[in-house]
Write an enzyme that holds these catalytic residues in place. Structure first.
Site, PDB file in Angstrom:
ATOM      1  N   GLU A   1       6.530  -3.327  -3.771  1.00  0.00           N
ATOM      2  CA  GLU A   1       5.653  -4.405  -3.102  1.00  0.00           C
ATOM      3  C   GLU A   1       5.487  -5.602  -3.812  1.00  0.00           C
ATOM      4  OE1 GLU A   1       1.937  -2.288  -2.605  1.00  0.00           O
ATOM      5  OE2 GLU A   1       2.771  -0.761  -1.240  1.00  0.00           O
TER       6      GLU A   1
ATOM      7  N   GLU B   1       5.713   5.367   0.616  1.00  0.00           N
ATOM      8  CA  GLU B   1       4.251   5.573   0.409  1.00  0.00           C
ATOM      9  C   GLU B   1       3.621   5.804   1.581  1.00  0.00           C
ATOM     10  OE1 GLU B   1       2.346   2.580  -2.125  1.00  0.00           O
ATOM     11  OE2 GLU B   1       3.879   2.776  -3.440  1.00  0.00           O
TER      12      GLU B   1
END
Ligand SMILES: *[C@@H]1O[C@H](CO)[C@@H](O)[C@H](O)[C@H]1NC(C)=O
Ligand SMILES: *[C@@H]1O[C@H](CO)[C@@H](O)[C@H](O)[C@H]1NC(C)=O
Length: 411
Positions: free
Chosen positions: A219, A323
């Site tokens: 991320e 995720e």
């Protein structure tokens, strides 16, 4: 020898070495490498969130027991309680948060993969004197992947907390700061050293033989305010990460069949196209994070809207959804429609719809395996299985999915 030839041919033909192609290759009868998924062709797994980077929001009780209750993240706690006290507190945490019984249970309930988020500070000499991170985690990673090998679990190791922090105001970086400082040549070099050393460890320590993927960065920045940083990373960090990992494998003479997948956040993440400057995409793999709870475009924002959206998701090929969770928008979480109490049946359908959709790609890894407490299981796979929400056989998503009935007429 003949099998070997067939396998080599199969591996050579596929564009990227996907878990799917590896599973097919294995049916040739010979096992060239343990870095593949056993028996099935989809990744079904969980993240071991909070094992090596504790995020206070999902581990309040443990955080307090560690003496960190006055601090927001690992850096702040280490600075606040002092290095020696932090080393001791984290040592106890690393030793107890994930046990061999957890890994056994993961295997038992039909999961085949874990993703392990790790901070660069697990290699302590990469940390500068001016920085504060707990020391001593590495032997616990060695032990953890050893358990995974023993119980047949495929592993993705993920650089989740990068030098300087790669994402603003996030506990998961280990150091929550408003302006990420990762995007400099110096910090790239520290991350590259981390990747190089981890690659070496994976190929030279016998506990790591089921580690099949190394994710170069979790991320990174993606908002307009940090567009230049994201562009710089795509152009400079990603190709070097690919190169340094493959160079290390070259220098260790790693056989082609035993090479690692190298994972990048995919285009859907919004930081740019990770393929753009890579020297090659052979062995490249991509990570999509798909939290419907953070998607404000779901319409209508009710149960039908969530299921319909989940059913229509397709995150692409050579992609694993690394995720996702059972959560919903924060403003809806505790409403009569969405509160988790007594709604096991709906949340089970919500789980199945998402998992089924992600299995149109290369599979999924739920965030996360474990949280403190068991009350709200929407982020906690283990508790959700205990509560009867997620089935104790992870391969049942397609058969439990409500998607053939969605969208319902007139909704
Ligand atoms: C490998 O993993 C086992 C657990 O399965 C652990 O006991 C052992 O210490 C680990 N070996 C190394 C070299 O870290
Ligand atoms: C979803 O949550 C955000 C805040 O997290 C809020 O701004 C937004 O209005 C919510 N959407 C709906 C439809 O409730």
């Amino acid at each position: 020898m003949l099998h070997g030839l067939i396998l080599t041919t199969l591996l050579g033909v596929t564009a990227a070495w996907t878990p799917r192609s590896r599973a097919i290759a294995r049916q040739g009868g010979e096992i060239l490498s343990e870095r593949y998924l056993p028996n099935v062709d989809k990744i079904r797994g969980v993240n071991l969130g909070c094992q090596f980077i504790v995020e206070r929001w999902m581990a309040e009780d443990s955080w307090a027991r560690m003496g960190c209750q006055n601090y927001n993240d690992e850096w702040a706690c280490t600075e606040g309680i002092g290095q020696a006290a932090a080393d001791k507190a984290f040592d106890t945490h690393w030793d107890t948060w994930t046990t061999e019984d957890d890994i056994k249970e993961i295997a038992w309930i039909g999961l085949n993969t874990i993703r392990i988020p790790v901070g660069f500070w697990i290699y302590e000499d990469l940390v500068w004197d001016s920085e504060y991170y707990p020391r001593g985690g590495l032997p616990y990673l060695d032990r953890l992947v050893g358990w995974c090998k023993k119980h047949g679990i495929y592993v993705i190791i993920d650089l989740h907390g990068a030098p300087g922090s790669q994402s603003p105001n996030e506990q998961f970086t280990g150091h929550s700061i408003p302006v990420p400082e990762f995007y400099t040549a110096e910090n790239y070099e520290r991350a590259l050293k981390f990747l190089e050393r981890m690659t070496n460890r994976i190929h030279t320590n016998a506990n790591y033989t089921t580690v099949g993927m190394l994710q170069v960065l979790n991320e990174p920045v993606r908002t307009a305010a940090f567009r230049d940083k994201a562009a710089d990373m795509i152009e400079n960090f990603y190709p070097q990460a690919y190169q340094r990992i493959t160079d290390m494998e070259e220098s260790l003479s790693v056989a082609k069949a035993d090479r690692l997948h190298i994972q990048f956040m995919g285009t859907s993440w919004g930081a740019g196209n990770p393929r753009e400057y890579l020297p090659s995409t052979e062995m490249a793999f991509f990570d999509a994070h798909r939290y419907l709870s953070f998607d404000n475009s779901i319409t209508p924002m009710n149960k039908n809207g969530y299921i319909t959206t989940a059913c229509q998701d397709h995150m692409g090929q050579d992609v694993v959804v690394g995720e996702w969770s059972l959560s919903v928008n924060s403003t809806l979480r505790n409403t009569a429609e969405f509160r988790y109490q007594g709604q096991e049946t709906w949340y089970r359908a919500y789980w199945a719809a998402q998992a089924e959709a992600f299995e149109r790609s290369d599979g999924w890894l739920f965030w996360s395996w474990k949280c403190d407490g068991t009350e709200d299981w929407r982020w906690c796979y283990k508790s959700a299985v205990r509560a009867g929400v997620i089935p104790n056989d992870a391969s049942l998503a397609a058969s439990l999915s409500p998607c053939d009935r969605y969208p319902p007429p007139g909704s």
